[in-house]
Design a protein around this motif. Structure first.
Motif, mmCIF file in Angstrom:
data_model
loop_
_atom_site.group_PDB
_atom_site.id
_atom_site.type_symbol
_atom_site.label_atom_id
_atom_site.label_comp_id
_atom_site.label_asym_id
_atom_site.label_seq_id
_atom_site.Cartn_x
_atom_site.Cartn_y
_atom_site.Cartn_z
ATOM 1 N N LEU A 15 0.829 -1.201 0.000
ATOM 2 C CA LEU A 15 0.000 0.000 0.000
ATOM 3 C C LEU A 15 0.864 1.252 0.000
ATOM 4 C CD1 LEU A 15 -2.823 1.281 0.216
ATOM 5 C CD2 LEU A 15 -2.604 1.100 2.697
ATOM 6 N N PHE A 16 1.870 1.276 0.842
ATOM 7 C CA PHE A 16 2.788 2.416 0.892
ATOM 8 C C PHE A 16 3.465 2.629 -0.453
ATOM 9 C CE2 PHE A 16 7.048 4.155 1.588
ATOM 10 C CZ PHE A 16 6.710 5.370 2.144
ATOM 11 N N LEU A 17 3.904 1.555 -1.070
ATOM 12 C CA LEU A 17 4.555 1.645 -2.376
ATOM 13 C C LEU A 17 3.620 2.255 -3.415
ATOM 14 C CD1 LEU A 17 6.979 -1.247 -2.847
ATOM 15 C CD2 LEU A 17 6.759 0.549 -4.526
ATOM 16 N N CYS A 18 2.362 1.818 -3.426
ATOM 17 C CA CYS A 18 1.379 2.353 -4.370
ATOM 18 C C CYS A 18 1.139 3.837 -4.124
ATOM 19 C CB CYS A 18 0.059 1.595 -4.260
ATOM 20 S SG CYS A 18 0.128 -0.069 -4.902
ATOM 21 N N LEU A 19 0.971 4.201 -2.869
ATOM 22 C CA LEU A 19 0.742 5.608 -2.534
ATOM 23 C C LEU A 19 1.947 6.463 -2.891
ATOM 24 C CD1 LEU A 19 -1.061 5.326 0.915
ATOM 25 C CD2 LEU A 19 -2.052 6.041 -1.254
ATOM 26 N N PHE A 20 3.140 5.982 -2.573
ATOM 27 C CA PHE A 20 4.352 6.731 -2.859
ATOM 28 C C PHE A 20 4.506 6.943 -4.361
ATOM 29 C CE2 PHE A 20 8.877 6.923 -3.886
ATOM 30 C CZ PHE A 20 9.219 8.075 -3.193
ATOM 31 N N CYS A 21 4.293 5.907 -5.130
ATOM 32 C CA CYS A 21 4.409 6.023 -6.589
ATOM 33 C C CYS A 21 3.381 7.000 -7.135
ATOM 34 C CB CYS A 21 4.253 4.656 -7.251
ATOM 35 S SG CYS A 21 5.643 3.561 -6.936
ATOM 36 N N GLY A 22 2.167 6.950 -6.606
ATOM 37 C CA GLY A 22 1.121 7.869 -7.046
ATOM 38 C C GLY A 22 1.469 9.316 -6.757
ATOM 39 N N PHE A 23 1.956 9.587 -5.557
ATOM 40 C CA PHE A 23 2.348 10.951 -5.206
ATOM 41 C C PHE A 23 3.542 11.407 -6.033
ATOM 42 C CE2 PHE A 23 0.237 10.120 -0.980
ATOM 43 C CZ PHE A 23 -0.816 10.984 -1.216
ATOM 44 N N ASN A 24 4.449 10.507 -6.298
ATOM 45 C CA ASN A 24 5.621 10.839 -7.090
ATOM 46 C C ASN A 24 5.207 11.263 -8.499
ATOM 47 O OD1 ASN A 24 8.357 11.153 -7.592
ATOM 48 N ND2 ASN A 24 8.613 9.050 -8.257
ATOM 49 N N ILE A 26 2.239 12.493 -9.428
ATOM 50 C CA ILE A 26 1.542 13.772 -9.327
ATOM 51 C C ILE A 26 2.548 14.912 -9.157
ATOM 52 C CG2 ILE A 26 0.001 15.144 -7.861
ATOM 53 C CD1 ILE A 26 -1.528 12.492 -7.341
ATOM 54 N N PHE A 27 3.547 14.704 -8.311
ATOM 55 C CA PHE A 27 4.560 15.730 -8.088
ATOM 56 C C PHE A 27 5.306 16.046 -9.384
ATOM 57 C CE2 PHE A 27 8.933 16.958 -7.102
ATOM 58 C CZ PHE A 27 8.700 18.122 -6.377
ATOM 59 N N ARG A 28 5.690 15.016 -10.135
ATOM 60 C CA ARG A 28 6.408 15.238 -11.399
ATOM 61 C C ARG A 28 5.529 15.960 -12.407
ATOM 62 N NH1 ARG A 28 8.035 9.964 -13.449
ATOM 63 N NH2 ARG A 28 6.911 9.078 -11.716
ATOM 64 N N GLN A 29 4.243 15.631 -12.466
ATOM 65 C CA GLN A 29 3.338 16.316 -13.383
ATOM 66 C C GLN A 29 3.203 17.791 -13.019
ATOM 67 O OE1 GLN A 29 -0.158 13.858 -12.972
ATOM 68 N NE2 GLN A 29 0.364 12.633 -14.777
ATOM 69 N N LEU A 30 3.088 18.076 -11.735
ATOM 70 C CA LEU A 30 2.991 19.461 -11.282
ATOM 71 C C LEU A 30 4.284 20.215 -11.587
ATOM 72 C CD1 LEU A 30 1.428 21.678 -9.841
ATOM 73 C CD2 LEU A 30 2.252 20.754 -7.674
ATOM 74 N N GLU A 31 5.408 19.584 -11.320
ATOM 75 C CA GLU A 31 6.700 20.198 -11.611
ATOM 76 C C GLU A 31 6.822 20.525 -13.090
ATOM 77 O OE1 GLU A 31 11.356 19.325 -10.539
ATOM 78 O OE2 GLU A 31 10.077 17.612 -11.043
ATOM 79 N N ASN A 32 6.431 19.602 -13.955
ATOM 80 C CA ASN A 32 6.492 19.829 -15.403
ATOM 81 C C ASN A 32 5.551 20.946 -15.839
ATOM 82 O OD1 ASN A 32 8.429 17.850 -15.774
ATOM 83 N ND2 ASN A 32 6.929 16.251 -16.196
ATOM 84 N N ALA A 33 4.365 21.012 -15.231
ATOM 85 C CA ALA A 33 3.409 22.064 -15.568
ATOM 86 C C ALA A 33 3.963 23.440 -15.199
ATOM 87 C CB ALA A 33 2.079 21.814 -14.855
ATOM 88 N N ILE A 34 4.627 23.523 -14.059
ATOM 89 C CA ILE A 34 5.200 24.810 -13.627
ATOM 90 C C ILE A 34 6.368 25.204 -14.529
ATOM 91 C CG2 ILE A 34 6.440 25.961 -11.748
ATOM 92 C CD1 ILE A 34 4.631 24.329 -9.817
ATOM 93 N N LYS A 35 7.219 24.247 -14.872
ATOM 94 C CA LYS A 35 8.327 24.538 -15.784
ATOM 95 C C LYS A 35 7.804 25.037 -17.132
ATOM 96 C CE LYS A 35 11.768 21.339 -13.896
ATOM 97 N NZ LYS A 35 12.507 20.092 -14.134
#
Length: 87
Positions: A15-24, A26-35
Motif C-alpha cells: 500500500l505504501f509503495l502504491c501511494l508513494f508512486c502515485g504521489f511521485n 503527481i509531483f512530477r506532473q505538477l513540476e512539469n506544468a510549472i516549468k
C-alpha cells in the motif's frame, strides 16, 4: 500470530509503495506544468506566470475558484487607478 503480522506488514508495504508512486507521479506532473508555464511566460517577456501559461486541465480546474487577475483588476478599478499615476 506472527504469520498474520507478516501478512499485515506485507499489505502495508504494498500500500505504501502504491501511494508513494502515485504521489511521485503527481509531483512530477505538477513540476512539469510549472516549468512549462515559466517557459511560456518568459517567451512572452513576462517575469510572472499567468493562468493562460498553465496546461488547460489545470487552468480549467482553477478558473473561477481563484481568479487573481480579475481580483487585481477590480481592486485597481475601485481605487480609480490610472497609468499616469505611475509615470
Amino acid at each position: 500470530m506472527v504469520d498474520d503480522l507478516y501478512k499485515v506488514l506485507d499489505v502495508l508495504d504494498k500500500l505504501f509503495l502504491c501511494l508513494f508512486c502515485g504521489f511521485n507521479v503527481i509531483f512530477r506532473q505538477l513540476e512539469n506544468a510549472i516549468k512549462r508555464a515559466i517557459i511560456f511566460a518568459k517567451s512572452s517577456g513576462r517575469n510572472l506566470i499567468q493562468l493562460k501559461d498553465l496546461p488547460e486541465e489545470i487552468a480549467k480546474s482553477v478558473k473561477g475558484k481563484i481568479d487573481i487577475e480579475e481580483k487585481i483588476l477590480n481592486l485597481l478599478r475601485e481605487k480609480k487607478f490610472s497609468h499616469s499615476a505611475i509615470s
